[in-house]
Design a protein around this motif. Structure first.
Motif, mmCIF file in Angstrom:
data_model
loop_
_atom_site.group_PDB
_atom_site.id
_atom_site.type_symbol
_atom_site.label_atom_id
_atom_site.label_comp_id
_atom_site.label_asym_id
_atom_site.label_seq_id
_atom_site.Cartn_x
_atom_site.Cartn_y
_atom_site.Cartn_z
ATOM 1 N N ALA A 93 -9.691 -21.476 -17.808
ATOM 2 C CA ALA A 93 -9.799 -21.707 -19.463
ATOM 3 C C ALA A 93 -10.170 -20.390 -20.048
ATOM 4 O O ALA A 93 -9.775 -20.031 -21.346
ATOM 5 N N GLY A 94 -10.479 -19.253 -19.377
ATOM 6 C CA GLY A 94 -10.905 -18.179 -19.814
ATOM 7 C C GLY A 94 -11.844 -17.273 -19.188
ATOM 8 O O GLY A 94 -12.963 -17.671 -18.499
ATOM 9 N N HIS A 95 -11.678 -15.955 -19.142
ATOM 10 C CA HIS A 95 -12.450 -15.056 -18.204
ATOM 11 C C HIS A 95 -12.364 -13.713 -18.571
ATOM 12 O O HIS A 95 -11.581 -13.377 -19.528
ATOM 13 N N LEU B 178 -12.446 -12.597 -24.007
ATOM 14 C CA LEU B 178 -11.937 -13.563 -22.928
ATOM 15 C C LEU B 178 -10.498 -13.798 -22.893
ATOM 16 O O LEU B 178 -9.787 -13.591 -24.014
ATOM 17 N N THR B 179 -9.888 -13.784 -21.502
ATOM 18 C CA THR B 179 -8.701 -14.155 -21.741
ATOM 19 C C THR B 179 -8.055 -15.212 -20.898
ATOM 20 O O THR B 179 -8.963 -15.547 -19.871
ATOM 21 N N THR B 180 -7.052 -15.598 -20.945
ATOM 22 C CA THR B 180 -6.351 -16.595 -20.019
ATOM 23 C C THR B 180 -5.468 -16.180 -19.093
ATOM 24 O O THR B 180 -4.934 -16.617 -18.184
ATOM 25 N N GLN C 269 -13.457 -23.312 -14.775
ATOM 26 C CA GLN C 269 -13.897 -22.232 -15.979
ATOM 27 C C GLN C 269 -13.084 -21.090 -16.045
ATOM 28 O O GLN C 269 -12.707 -20.393 -16.888
#
Lengths: 343, 280
Positions: free
Chosen positions: B38-40, B126-128, B35
């Protein structure tokens, strides 16, 4: 486009509607109740082999109109394009990937690991990238599934590259069946349908069919089958697994029949060998629902939605019907082991 | 959230959003470690519960040196305010918070609702991009053994009945119908529960959106319905000690019970021991 000669300019023209319906085939040798006519609607005759072509084409069209999908290379050779990300147990992903590929859009399918290898490979063949999630790690009742959350994350964090149709919440999934499957059946049965029998997954099929058919004739019974607890019938959900979809509406369904999931496999095998219908496990379960309804209600005309065929599920069949593997090797030799049997 | 006994350990998604560039240190700990990639949350680092929060040789949480190394490499200093969040209702995030508290890092909080709530809110970025924090020298100044129970503590309670035992596993695990949830590789030799334990599955403590239930609802669940006694010491356990960290957090910080321990050996240890009493 010419449905008579079946000559088409591209695969989109083959998508089903009232003028190009999937076939209805009557059940003969396996019908337990002569007064009740049972028809199977062969959804595997769709271009990508399942009922999901219907929802996928509606979802793709909506994403094109609202989310600005863009083919790879649209803005120069380095442009990766903007495509689709979707959590899928296989069939929706396959339809979306096939349709997206024709348009040049990238596709990323997010799926639980328990999806059969055959389906994963088909997705790859159709040009989809895969993100495989081990959902078994999350024994947490009431939570959104890992694959859905991962797809949501990708759609949010990489919104310039992917849009997510969200088949579990998207009303276009229901609309596809109100505008295609429902009218097809109504026309094919000349309005004489009394029962429709289908399964529960995203619930787009059952909700869309119920809305269309009950508007035509409120007496039509809408029956959903659900596999028993602990099942491994790919693509289906039982009642305890429905929290994930917002398209399930109890008021649209007359009966939910819970059926022993082993019958999904044995009934499907009977359909192939005795009716020539190469039914997948979900169709096998739905057929058992049709049998129950026919024996219970005695007269009527029931239409069963046979979602897809057996070809993607050889391993699942072998696991549930180990006798199928007998005789697949020369005498005195062991049959070749296959993955699902090693579990 | 001010209603809770110790509201300072829980912050909202909005609270985190407003402080993204304020120097707080954000840590994501997921059950499903895909997870984060994929983006946080921008600036968040990820800890992997299987490889980074547990000793890789013996069965234990990571040692003091490994904790110092892990946290220091993540750019976290002793004085930093740390916010932890994760998937599955903050299940493993709560476990990470327990490890932080065990190693004496007091200024650590959970983000209420975890990553699912953040995802649900359109205004939350959100960012990767994976941050490259400047490493710090982190020094553990002391441990907090009062929040950790060992099997001797549990056996003491079985003998004397002088503390609450809370079993946070599913009802089928508690009753012994199954030893572990389907698909789990870690298991025990016997099914059932520790004699006298009350059954309150961990997820009972959260709302559908992943946030914790109100204090009044939690008091009803644990005190009135399950029979947990307020004034007593308490030990929470599950199968391998992660789910029970979540309940440990609820009982200690949200309901303010005086002395709550997480038994991280949990059922995989207790249910495999020779001769200990088991109830079904």
């Amino acid at each position: 486009m010419n449905h008579q000669t079946r000559v088409y300019d591209d695969i989109f023209e083959m998508l089903p509607d009232e003028d190009n319906p999937t076939p209805l085939v009557r059940i003969n040798r396996l019908n337990p109740e002569p007064g009740f006519t049972l028809y199977a609607k062969l959804e595997w005759m769709n271009p990508f082999g399942s009922v999901k072509d219907r929802a996928a084409s509606y979802l793709l069209r909506q994403m094109e109109e609202e989310k600005g999908l863009r083919p790879e290379g649209a803005n120069g050779p380095d442009d990766p394009g903007k495509g689709i990300v979707e959590p899928t147990s296989g069939n929706t992903g396959l339809s979306l990937a096939g349709l997206a590929g024709v348009r040049g859009y990238p596709m990323k399918a997010v799926l639980p690991n328990k999806v059969p290898l055959e389906k994963k490979l088909m997705l790859r063949l159709a040009g989809s990238e895969l993100e495989v999630v081990n959902d078994d790690l999350c024994p947490s009742p009431g939570m959104g599934e890992g694959s859905i959350n991962l797809a949501r994350t990708i759609a949010r964090a990489q919104s310039d590259r992917y849009a997510m149709p969200h088949q579990y919440e998207n009303e276009n999934n229901v609309r596809a069946h109100m505008e295609t499957t429902g009218p097809e059946i109504w026309k094919q049965t000349a309005g004489e349908i009394t029962h429709v029998i289908t399964s529960l997954g995203t619930c787009g099929t059952v909700s869309g069919l119920s809305k269309f058919l009950k508007a035509k004739n409120p007496d039509i019974r809408v029956i959903a089958v659900a596999p028993s607890e602990g099942h491994d019938v790919p693509g289906l959900r039982n009642k305890s697994q429905l929290a994930v979809t917002t398209l399930y509406d109890e008021s649209l369904i007359d009966d939910v029949l819970e059926i022993d999931y082993e019958l999904a496999y044995t009934r499907a095998a009977e359909l192939f060998s005795r009716e020539g219908l190469r039914a997948g496990p979900s169709a096998g379960l739905i057929f058992e629902g049709g049998r129950i309804v026919a024996q219970r209600d005695k007269t009527g005309l029931g239409v069963m939605i046979f979602c897809d065929d057996a070809f993607k599920y050889a391993k699942s069949f072998a696991k549930h019907m180990p006798e199928l593997v007998e005789g697949t090797a020369p005498q005195n030799q062991q049959p070749e082991p296959i993955g699902a049997l090693k579990e | 959230m001010s209603e809770y006994a110790n509201p300072s350990v829980l912050v909202s998604t909005d609270w985190v959003h407003e402080r993204l560039n304020s120097g707080i240190k954000i840590v994501e700990v997921d059950v499903d470690t895909q997870q984060y990639g994929a983006g946080h949350i921008p600036g968040a680092v990820a800890f992997d519960w299987t490889t980074q929060l547990q000793d890789q040789t013996r069965r234990d949480i990571i040692g003091k040196d490994e904790f110092e190394q892990l946290v220091g490499a993540a750019g976290i200093s002793n004085d930093d305010e740390v916010v932890i969040y994760g998937d599955n209702n903050n299940w493993f995030a709560a476990y990470a918070l327990w490890v932080f508290k065990y190693y004496g890092h007091d200024n650590v909080k959970l983000m209420n609702g975890g990553r699912s709530k953040w995802l649900d809110e359109e205004d939350k970025p959100l960012t990767t991009d994976v941050p490259s924090p400047a490493p710090t020298t982190y020094t553990v100044k002391g441990t907090n053994p009062a929040i950790r129970a060992f099997v001797q503590d549990v056996l003491g309670v079985v003998k004397d009945g002088n503390a609450n035992l809370v079993d946070v596993r599913s009802h089928d695990e508690y009753s012994g119908k199954v030893i572990a949830p389907p698909g789990m590789s870690e298991t025990a030799q016997r099914g059932g529960h520790v004699p006298g334990a009350k059954s309150v599955p961990w997820v009972t403590a959260v709302n559908p959106d992943g946030t914790f239930k109100s204090r009044a609802d939690l008091e009803k669940i644990y005190f009135q319905d399950a029979g947990v006694i307020e004034g007593k010491d308490t030990i929470a356990y599950c199968r391998i000690g992660e789910r029970s960290s979540h309940t440990w957090f609820v009982l200690k910080y949200l309901l303010g019970l005086p002395n709550v321990k997480n038994y991280d050996g949990s059922w995989t240890e207790y249910g495999s021991m020779i001769g200990v009493p088991i109830e079904r």
